[in-house]
Scaffold this motif. Structure first.
Motif, mmCIF file in Angstrom:
data_model
loop_
_atom_site.group_PDB
_atom_site.id
_atom_site.type_symbol
_atom_site.label_atom_id
_atom_site.label_comp_id
_atom_site.label_asym_id
_atom_site.label_seq_id
_atom_site.Cartn_x
_atom_site.Cartn_y
_atom_site.Cartn_z
ATOM 1 N N TYR A 1 4.051 -5.196 -1.661
ATOM 2 C CA TYR A 1 3.204 -6.198 -0.994
ATOM 3 C C TYR A 1 2.253 -5.516 -0.011
ATOM 4 C CZ TYR A 1 1.703 -10.129 1.852
ATOM 5 O OH TYR A 1 0.935 -11.042 2.527
ATOM 6 N N MET A 2 2.793 -4.617 0.825
ATOM 7 C CA MET A 2 1.982 -4.016 1.891
ATOM 8 C C MET A 2 0.920 -3.062 1.354
ATOM 9 S SD MET A 2 4.718 -3.311 4.978
ATOM 10 C CE MET A 2 5.912 -2.429 3.977
ATOM 11 N N THR A 3 1.106 -2.539 0.151
ATOM 12 C CA THR A 3 0.140 -1.589 -0.398
ATOM 13 C C THR A 3 -0.709 -2.239 -1.489
ATOM 14 O OG1 THR A 3 1.867 -0.786 -1.919
ATOM 15 C CG2 THR A 3 1.555 0.425 0.133
ATOM 16 N N VAL A 4 -0.096 -2.566 -2.612
ATOM 17 C CA VAL A 4 -0.845 -3.026 -3.780
ATOM 18 C C VAL A 4 -1.375 -4.443 -3.586
ATOM 19 C CG1 VAL A 4 -0.733 -3.427 -6.258
ATOM 20 C CG2 VAL A 4 0.520 -1.517 -5.255
ATOM 21 N N ILE B 1 8.498 -0.403 -9.741
ATOM 22 C CA ILE B 1 7.858 -0.930 -8.532
ATOM 23 C C ILE B 1 7.606 0.195 -7.534
ATOM 24 C CG2 ILE B 1 8.184 -2.457 -6.541
ATOM 25 C CD1 ILE B 1 9.773 -4.314 -8.359
ATOM 26 N N GLY B 2 8.607 1.077 -7.365
ATOM 27 C CA GLY B 2 8.437 2.204 -6.454
ATOM 28 C C GLY B 2 7.345 3.156 -6.909
ATOM 29 N N ASP B 3 7.261 3.418 -8.226
ATOM 30 C CA ASP B 3 6.233 4.321 -8.747
ATOM 31 C C ASP B 3 4.832 3.739 -8.551
ATOM 32 O OD1 ASP B 3 8.123 6.155 -9.493
ATOM 33 O OD2 ASP B 3 8.208 5.522 -11.594
ATOM 34 N N ILE B 4 4.701 2.421 -8.738
ATOM 35 C CA ILE B 4 3.396 1.783 -8.523
ATOM 36 C C ILE B 4 2.981 1.923 -7.062
ATOM 37 C CG2 ILE B 4 2.189 -0.433 -8.507
ATOM 38 C CD1 ILE B 4 3.877 -1.249 -10.924
ATOM 39 N N SER B 5 3.907 1.658 -6.151
ATOM 40 C CA SER B 5 3.594 1.784 -4.723
ATOM 41 C C SER B 5 3.282 3.238 -4.361
ATOM 42 C CB SER B 5 4.765 1.269 -3.882
ATOM 43 O OG SER B 5 5.038 -0.094 -4.163
ATOM 44 N N ASP B 6 4.056 4.186 -4.913
ATOM 45 C CA ASP B 6 3.801 5.601 -4.640
ATOM 46 C C ASP B 6 2.406 6.001 -5.113
ATOM 47 O OD1 ASP B 6 6.247 5.966 -3.487
ATOM 48 O OD2 ASP B 6 7.180 6.912 -5.226
ATOM 49 N N GLY B 7 2.038 5.572 -6.325
ATOM 50 C CA GLY B 7 0.719 5.905 -6.846
ATOM 51 C C GLY B 7 -0.399 5.331 -5.993
ATOM 52 N N TRP B 8 -0.228 4.102 -5.545
ATOM 53 C CA TRP B 8 -1.245 3.469 -4.697
ATOM 54 C C TRP B 8 -1.378 4.226 -3.373
ATOM 55 C CZ3 TRP B 8 -4.062 -0.996 -6.100
ATOM 56 C CH2 TRP B 8 -4.868 -1.517 -5.106
ATOM 57 N N GLU B 9 -0.236 4.587 -2.783
ATOM 58 C CA GLU B 9 -0.271 5.329 -1.521
ATOM 59 C C GLU B 9 -0.920 6.689 -1.696
ATOM 60 O OE1 GLU B 9 3.802 3.349 0.410
ATOM 61 O OE2 GLU B 9 3.774 5.440 -0.237
ATOM 62 N N PHE C 1 -3.259 7.575 -3.928
ATOM 63 C CA PHE C 1 -4.703 7.398 -4.053
ATOM 64 C C PHE C 1 -5.320 7.078 -2.689
ATOM 65 C CE2 PHE C 1 -4.150 6.861 -8.706
ATOM 66 C CZ PHE C 1 -5.210 7.646 -9.126
ATOM 67 N N ALA C 2 -4.645 6.233 -1.902
ATOM 68 C CA ALA C 2 -5.163 5.901 -0.577
ATOM 69 C C ALA C 2 -5.213 7.141 0.312
ATOM 70 C CB ALA C 2 -4.295 4.821 0.063
ATOM 71 N N ASN C 3 -4.178 7.976 0.244
ATOM 72 C CA ASN C 3 -4.157 9.191 1.067
ATOM 73 C C ASN C 3 -5.090 10.272 0.534
ATOM 74 O OD1 ASN C 3 -2.305 8.259 3.001
ATOM 75 N ND2 ASN C 3 -0.561 8.773 1.691
ATOM 76 N N ALA C 4 -5.464 10.183 -0.746
ATOM 77 C CA ALA C 4 -6.468 11.111 -1.274
ATOM 78 C C ALA C 4 -7.867 10.694 -0.828
ATOM 79 C CB ALA C 4 -6.395 11.155 -2.801
ATOM 80 N N THR D 1 2.765 10.689 -0.561
ATOM 81 C CA THR D 1 3.006 9.271 -0.320
ATOM 82 C C THR D 1 3.130 9.073 1.193
ATOM 83 O OG1 THR D 1 5.412 9.519 -0.417
ATOM 84 C CG2 THR D 1 4.275 9.110 -2.501
ATOM 85 N N ASN D 2 3.241 7.840 1.611
ATOM 86 C CA ASN D 2 3.382 7.598 3.051
ATOM 87 C C ASN D 2 4.683 8.185 3.589
ATOM 88 O OD1 ASN D 2 0.957 6.305 3.125
ATOM 89 N ND2 ASN D 2 1.783 4.235 3.212
ATOM 90 N N ALA D 3 5.750 8.178 2.773
ATOM 91 C CA ALA D 3 7.013 8.768 3.219
ATOM 92 C C ALA D 3 6.880 10.279 3.371
ATOM 93 C CB ALA D 3 8.138 8.427 2.238
ATOM 94 N N GLN D 4 6.208 10.943 2.418
ATOM 95 C CA GLN D 4 6.013 12.391 2.506
ATOM 96 C C GLN D 4 5.081 12.749 3.657
ATOM 97 O OE1 GLN D 4 4.631 12.845 -1.532
ATOM 98 N NE2 GLN D 4 6.610 13.628 -2.240
ATOM 99 N N LEU D 5 4.101 11.903 3.930
ATOM 100 C CA LEU D 5 3.244 12.107 5.098
ATOM 101 C C LEU D 5 4.056 11.986 6.382
ATOM 102 C CD1 LEU D 5 0.553 12.282 6.653
ATOM 103 C CD2 LEU D 5 0.241 9.834 6.194
#
Length: 692
Positions: free
Chosen positions: A148-151, A338-346, A348-351, A434-438
């Motif tokens: 919800y918070m990302t995609v 669901i986690g992979d979709i959120s990870d991918g979105w994060e 791209f946003a961080n790129a 991802t946001n967690a790795q950041l």
């Protein structure tokens, strides 16, 4: 005041440790000598001594520095733990504290269990989700909230930008887009123009607010593209769909995500229980007096009222268990998707908008390089050629099945990891977090400079019910100042009507006729509270006679006087039911985590105020580099936690399991600041972590 330091640097003599533990500790001096360099901020980020890119970036010399990136002491520096947010200095260069705390809050909800891994990292960053990640409903909830918070929020913003363009309420911008479209259509250059605009948006960030001027999400009507009054009645936040007020940045959208998942659960429960209000008899007094079980679910109470009349018993229903098993068996892959979709979105946003210390230009140039061939191909390809190539691909895919399988078999034998190499995290987005790795990289920066990042601020006070300040760059809508001000402020007439309705409801609630349901709830709540207090009282007696489960329950409901400031060196917690302090000693030759009946300054818990007493009461000590697994555990089971939280209104103090390389498990319970301890432990060492 922020900036004072703690004495934590001396090794702790431990007369109670077993001889074999002393031997392990001595042997670990050799095994951890290389990794101890991660605590030295002067070490080079490119010297090859760091296990991941995250560790290397944490130890690099950053151009723009915050308070957590300056190493001035050999001992731990307090940058504002347990202080008011206004007293905390800027922690990380190029990142506001509010944004940093939002990352940490969401990180705390995402991580439950980590294990050290020795497997090679194709993407250069650790803290990836394990393929065998275990499923739990709480993890599924956390992943849906991330979605919800990302995609979902991102797609909402995109949809409202489209609505603004189509509405012609911003005629100059819409006219410019229309003119470019018409010219490209006439010249048969629609596809090259589209790719070119996307490349410009990627490579040149200042073009983004020019082509797509920002506006608070809740202020834009998705149907008309014009100004609307936020659903919350006041514009208290800019990045949430409702505009609800918030105390700190990001809290409103986090609460929306929680309510989003709760709403889905309520709808599912309503469907499972056969809720059909349209078929209820009119003005049924009994129906009005009993509580709605779906609303109890939304409130977090484990109240379930089910009538089995006419429903076959589960002993005769041969479909029940197989269907439940099938549904639960499919939940883990669903959670992973669901986690992979959120990870991918994060990623791209961080790129597109990198956060220091990660590189800013490289990810954008790689993405633009991937799209550049699309511009060239579209310029040289006619419509007929495109259709020819497309139909050839369809035919080849349909009739070449044997060749495809032979090719896949050859790839699997020759390059076993070819599928993982093609994943975006290991190819075009390699090195993009991802946001967690950041977040774990930012935590490691603090640990590398002896300045652990303070936890996000929290308080029981409600957020202020007033509009959030709007700056010129925040609103690019073609609307007058009066229209915007009328939209972001709560309508006085609606406010008066709401207050009058609340007063009327309170008066009506005082009559017994409308209080039957509340009386029933209060009765069960009081009975449950008494039962909980009795059970915890019995656990104290059982703990004295040696019951392990009873010892783990001691202190799970801390009293107000026990809520004392903690961290960053000492954390209050229990070991085998005994009160004590968990100490993180990172300035010693070998950073260790230990538990003692006294804090590192020798105070507390009935022990004399001397450091010697602290050293004499150490029950265990584990080198942080020897930790191979960390797991958050609940102070109570999930059902008991829901009941206790509902009946008492108190927060349950949870625990933490530490597993070392020798397989020994150290279980700490009743830790009030469990997340902060967990974050420090995984950020201090040189382990490569994997999320489970």
């Amino acid at each position: 005041m922020p900036g004072y330091v703690f004495r934590d640097g001396q090794p702790i003599p431990d007369s109670e440790l077993k001889e074999q533990q002393d031997g392990q500790l001595a042997a670990s001096r050799v095994s951890t000598s290389a990794s101890s360099a991660m605590n030295t901020p002067t070490s080079s980020a490119t010297d090859g001594d760091h296990p991941t890119d995250s560790h290397a970036l944490a130890n690099a010399d950053h151009g723009e520095k915050g308070a957590a990136q300056v190493n001035e002491h050999e001992t731990i520096k307090n940058l504002g733990w347990n202080e008011h947010p206004t007293k905390v200095p800027d922690l990380v260069g190029g990142l506001e504290n509010e944004e940093l705390w939002a990352l940490i809050r969401r990180y705390n909800k995402q991580l439950y269990h980590v294990k050290a891994t020795t497997a090679p990292l194709l993407g250069g960053l650790d803290l990836n989700i394990a393929d065998e990640d275990e499923f739990s409903p709480d993890k599924l909830r956390a992943n849906v909230e991330r979605l919800y918070m990302t995609v979902i929020i991102g797609l909402m913003g995109f949809g409202k930008h489209i609505a603004r363009l189509r509405s012609w309420r911003e005629p100059r911008r819409t006219g410019a887009f229309a003119a470019v479209y018409v010219v490209a259509w006439i010249l048969n250059l629609l596809i090259p123009t589209f790719f070119t605009i996307v490349i410009v948006l990627i490579v040149y960030p200042p073009s983004r607010p020019i082509l797509f001027p920002p506006a608070p999400l809740a202020l834009v009507d998705s149907s008309t593209g014009g100004v609307q009054s936020p659903k919350a009645g006041v514009l208290g936040s800019h990045d949430s769909a409702t505009g609800a007020p918030e105390k700190h940045k990001g809290e409103a959208v986090e609460q929306e995500a929680s309510n989003f998942v709760t709403g889905i659960g309520s709808i599912a429960l309503s469907s499972a229980t056969g809720k059909h209000e349209q078929g209820d008899p009119d003005n049924d007094p009994l129906n009005k007096s009993v509580p709605d079980p779906t609303r109890l679910a939304m409130g977090g109470a484990d109240a379930k009222a089910s009538a089995q009349g006419g429903i076959p018993s589960e002993h005769h229903d041969k479909t029940k268990q197989p269907m439940e098993d099938a549904m639960w068996g499919k939940m883990r892959p669903v959670m992973h998707v669901i986690g992979d979709i959120s990870d991918g979105w994060e990623r791209f946003a961080n790129a597109l908008s990198p956060t220091a210390p990660f590189p800013k230009e490289r990810p954008r140039l790689i993405l633009a390089g991937v799209l550049l061939p699309g511009v060239l191909v579209s310029l040289l390809t006619t419509s007929a050629m495109f259709m020819k190539v497309t139909t050839f691909g369809v035919g080849a895919g349909f009739f070449s099945d044997p060749l495809i399988w032979r090719g896949l078999d050859w790839l699997n034998r020759t390059y076993p990891d070819w599928q993982k190499l093609l994943e975006i995290r290991n190819s075009i987005l390699k090195g993009v977090p991802t946001n967690a790795q950041l977040t774990i990289t930012l935590l490691r920066i603090g640990e590398a400079n002896k300045a652990p990042l303070p936890p996000p601020p929290s308080s029981d006070e409600p957020p202020p019910n007033r509009p959030k300040a709007l700056h010129g760059d925040d609103v690019a809508l073609d609307a007058s100042h009066e229209e915007i001000q009328a939209a972001i402020h709560e309508d006085p007439a609606e406010k008066e009507a709401a207050e009058a309705a609340a007063a009327t409801a309170a008066e009506a609630g005082g009559t017994p006729k409308h209080r039957h349901g509340q009386h029933i709830l209060n009765f069960f709540k009081g009975t449950t509270r008494t039962g909980v207090e009795t059970k915890l009282g019995v656990d104290k007696v059982r703990a004295k006679v040696g019951s392990t489960h009873a010892k783990n329950h001691l202190g799970v409901l801390p009293k107000a006087e026990e809520m004392v400031p903690q961290g960053p060196v000492d954390f209050k917690g229990r070991y085998k039911g005994h009160k004590g302090w968990i100490n993180l000693s990172t300035a010693a030759t070998i950073p260790c985590v230990s538990w003692s009946k006294a804090s590192s300054d020798g105070t507390g818990l009935g022990v004399e105020h001397t450091i010697d007493r602290h050293e004499q009461h150490v029950a265990f000590k584990v080198p942080i580099q020897d930790i191979k697994e960390l797991k958050k555990v609940g102070g109570l089971g999930w059902k008991a936690k829901i009941v206790v939280g509902w009946a008492t209104g108190k927060t349950v103090a949870d625990g933490l399991e530490i597993v070392d390389k020798g397989g020994d498990v150290w279980k700490l319970t009743a830790i009030q600041d469990r997340d902060e301890l967990f974050n420090r432990l995984i950020a201090i060492g040189g382990q490569k972590w994997e999320s489970w």
